[in-house]
Design an enzyme around this catalytic site. Sequence first.
Site, PDB file in Angstrom:
ATOM      1  CG  HIS A 125      -8.905  -7.110  10.528  1.00 21.61           C
ATOM      2  ND1 HIS A 125     -10.414  -7.289  10.041  1.00 21.61           N
ATOM      3  CD2 HIS A 125      -9.151  -5.607  11.446  1.00 21.61           C
ATOM      4  CE1 HIS A 125     -11.302  -7.402  10.601  1.00 21.61           C
ATOM      5  NE2 HIS A 125     -11.050  -6.293  11.954  1.00 21.61           N
ATOM      6  CG  HIS A 126      -3.148 -10.466  10.664  1.00 21.03           C
ATOM      7  ND1 HIS A 126      -2.119 -10.523  11.660  1.00 21.03           N
ATOM      8  CD2 HIS A 126      -3.644 -11.422  10.886  1.00 21.03           C
ATOM      9  CE1 HIS A 126      -2.015 -11.202  12.732  1.00 21.03           C
ATOM     10  NE2 HIS A 126      -3.862 -11.609  12.359  1.00 21.03           N
ATOM     11  CB  CYS A 127      -3.214  -5.866   5.813  1.00 18.62           C
ATOM     12  SG  CYS A 127      -3.034  -4.853   6.617  1.00 18.62           S
ATOM     13  CB  ALA A 128      -6.006 -10.544   5.670  1.00 19.07           C
TER      14      ALA A 128
END
Length: 77
Positions: free
Chosen positions: A30-33
Amino acid sequence: GGVSFHVDGVHPHDVGQYLDNKGIEVRVGHHCAQPIHQHFGVFASSRASVAPYNTEEEVRYFLECLAQVRRYFRVEE
């Protein structure tokens, strides 16, 4: 710099594993996205980064290997 990408028809974790087997490290998930993933209709992505010490040959090798992912997983073109 870094770039996030999604390979149509291939799960990002599979992309990461394939590239890892070729000696290329990428991040997947997700890469915090999550909001931008949701906007583009994907649940996760892969991310590659380059640094000043990376060579043009390494970038070419990455692109060559990335181009093989869909064929390896037998995703129709």
